[in-house]
Design a protein around this motif. Sequence first.
Motif, mmCIF file in Angstrom:
data_model
loop_
_atom_site.group_PDB
_atom_site.id
_atom_site.type_symbol
_atom_site.label_atom_id
_atom_site.label_comp_id
_atom_site.label_asym_id
_atom_site.label_seq_id
_atom_site.Cartn_x
_atom_site.Cartn_y
_atom_site.Cartn_z
ATOM 1 N N ALA A 290 2.146 -3.144 5.083
ATOM 2 C CA ALA A 290 1.958 -4.548 4.730
ATOM 3 C C ALA A 290 1.859 -4.656 3.212
ATOM 4 O O ALA A 290 1.645 -3.667 2.503
ATOM 5 C CB ALA A 290 0.702 -5.097 5.393
ATOM 6 N N LYS A 291 1.995 -5.861 2.720
ATOM 7 C CA LYS A 291 1.913 -6.110 1.283
ATOM 8 C C LYS A 291 0.507 -6.552 0.921
ATOM 9 O O LYS A 291 -0.048 -7.468 1.550
ATOM 10 C CB LYS A 291 2.933 -7.182 0.869
ATOM 11 N N LEU A 292 -0.071 -5.928 -0.089
ATOM 12 C CA LEU A 292 -1.395 -6.295 -0.569
ATOM 13 C C LEU A 292 -1.258 -7.336 -1.675
ATOM 14 O O LEU A 292 -0.413 -7.198 -2.557
ATOM 15 C CB LEU A 292 -2.152 -5.071 -1.090
ATOM 16 N N ASP A 293 -2.125 -8.364 -1.649
ATOM 17 C CA ASP A 293 -1.962 -9.456 -2.599
ATOM 18 C C ASP A 293 -2.435 -9.105 -3.997
ATOM 19 O O ASP A 293 -2.096 -9.786 -4.968
ATOM 20 C CB ASP A 293 -2.669 -10.724 -2.103
ATOM 21 N N ARG A 294 -3.217 -8.033 -4.134
ATOM 22 C CA ARG A 294 -3.709 -7.616 -5.447
ATOM 23 C C ARG A 294 -4.247 -6.204 -5.342
ATOM 24 O O ARG A 294 -4.350 -5.649 -4.242
ATOM 25 C CB ARG A 294 -4.814 -8.558 -5.940
ATOM 26 N N GLN A 295 -4.605 -5.647 -6.476
ATOM 27 C CA GLN A 295 -5.242 -4.337 -6.472
ATOM 28 C C GLN A 295 -6.648 -4.473 -5.921
ATOM 29 O O GLN A 295 -7.388 -5.391 -6.286
ATOM 30 C CB GLN A 295 -5.279 -3.757 -7.889
ATOM 31 N N SER A 296 -7.022 -3.581 -5.052
ATOM 32 C CA SER A 296 -8.316 -3.664 -4.395
ATOM 33 C C SER A 296 -9.443 -3.213 -5.322
ATOM 34 O O SER A 296 -9.275 -2.308 -6.148
ATOM 35 C CB SER A 296 -8.325 -2.808 -3.136
ATOM 36 N N ASP A 297 -10.597 -3.863 -5.170
ATOM 37 C CA ASP A 297 -11.807 -3.492 -5.893
ATOM 38 C C ASP A 297 -12.897 -3.113 -4.894
ATOM 39 O O ASP A 297 -12.883 -3.575 -3.747
ATOM 40 C CB ASP A 297 -12.299 -4.655 -6.758
ATOM 41 N N PRO A 298 -13.852 -2.291 -5.306
ATOM 42 C CA PRO A 298 -14.970 -1.990 -4.410
ATOM 43 C C PRO A 298 -15.730 -3.255 -4.031
ATOM 44 O O PRO A 298 -15.741 -4.235 -4.781
ATOM 45 C CB PRO A 298 -15.852 -1.056 -5.257
ATOM 46 N N TYR A 299 -16.344 -3.248 -2.882
ATOM 47 C CA TYR A 299 -17.236 -4.284 -2.351
ATOM 48 C C TYR A 299 -16.519 -5.502 -1.782
ATOM 49 O O TYR A 299 -17.032 -6.161 -0.891
ATOM 50 C CB TYR A 299 -18.248 -4.763 -3.401
ATOM 51 N N THR A 300 -15.358 -5.849 -2.286
ATOM 52 C CA THR A 300 -14.709 -7.076 -1.868
ATOM 53 C C THR A 300 -13.586 -6.790 -0.873
ATOM 54 O O THR A 300 -13.283 -5.643 -0.558
ATOM 55 C CB THR A 300 -14.167 -7.825 -3.094
ATOM 56 N N TRP A 301 -12.978 -7.840 -0.344
ATOM 57 C CA TRP A 301 -11.805 -7.660 0.507
ATOM 58 C C TRP A 301 -10.553 -8.107 -0.221
ATOM 59 O O TRP A 301 -10.615 -8.682 -1.318
ATOM 60 C CB TRP A 301 -11.968 -8.382 1.842
ATOM 61 N N LEU A 302 -9.420 -7.831 0.361
ATOM 62 C CA LEU A 302 -8.166 -8.353 -0.159
ATOM 63 C C LEU A 302 -7.357 -8.926 0.993
ATOM 64 O O LEU A 302 -7.563 -8.596 2.162
ATOM 65 C CB LEU A 302 -7.376 -7.293 -0.926
#
Length: 354
Positions: A290-302
């Motif tokens: 799948a395509k991720l909408d942005r670079q992932s960060d700790p603690y949050t979702w994407l």
Amino acid sequence: MTRRQLLLSSGTGLLIRSASGRSDPQNLSYPLRGIEGSITAPNLFFVRDHFSEPDVSLENWKLRIEGRVNRAYDITFSDLVEQPTRKIEAVLECAGNAANGSAVSNGIWEGVPMSSLLKEAQPASEAVFAMLEGADSGRLLQDSPWLHYSQLLPLDKCMENSSLVAFKLNDLLLPKRNGFPARALFPGWYGMDSVKWLQRIVVMNAQDQQQSTFYQSGMNRLYNRVTDVRGDTRITRLSSVQVKSVVAWPSDGLKLPAGRHLIWGFAWSGSNAIRAVALSTDGGKAWRPAKLDRQSDPYTWLRWTYTWNAAPGDYILMSRASDATGRQQPTDRERTRKDAYELNSCRPLHCTVR
């Protein structure tokens, strides 16, 4: 106008009025497909209460820090908002959130680092735990006394930079049902530890905890990971959020016309970043990225998306996430698990295309 005056004038009157009266414990969640972008609007935040909402106001609220400290003290809301604050985007998930469930939300939190408040109290050298107590109270179990809601956490966790006494959500004062005037927030851990309506922090040594209201209430019997391997039962406390993804659209059982459709959802992994999300349309036999909408960060979702060219037929959709540490969302629940928490396995969704 000072920072304190500006904050108090921005919403105090409405919140004080809304804090009067009592209500039954709430158990609310909303379809994730209603979230625009990646931030959950406060009116769509899930709610899990153990007891009725307490009667609190900015005038009568205070946070007491005591126990194994050299300087016990109280802090008022006016004092709290004058402290240096930190903002953090973080997911809050109920420990019993179902696979593909909606008892999870993502927001921008602002508050005072709990470490700075604890350092002011000067914990004793033997201190290893902190019991957090909310203003809400009740009888947790049938054989429990009437006590305030409380959770017991390692003091080291409370001293992490990300652990907050939060009083804002998405740049507004906390809604009452989400912990107004202030709550604990432990990004990366399940929501039961982020005590709402926080009113007391008691610093403890290893012996103190056994006599605490945490044990007296029976809270130690909840939120545990229980495994049984050939009769060997092991019980450990829940803490870190597990790697997980959900399909927000389409919903289970939906009938679609043949053609191109955008499947989408969210993925998160506690304090770890998401590395990839894959989607299966055949019940897990084959997986496609799948395509991720942005670079992932700790603690949050994407947010992730998958463009599906759907031909007529019956399909079983599943999403699967993996994080930067190599953990992968399981396709099935571990058979050794005997509890109802950490439900992060891939949930099949049935879809018909005509």
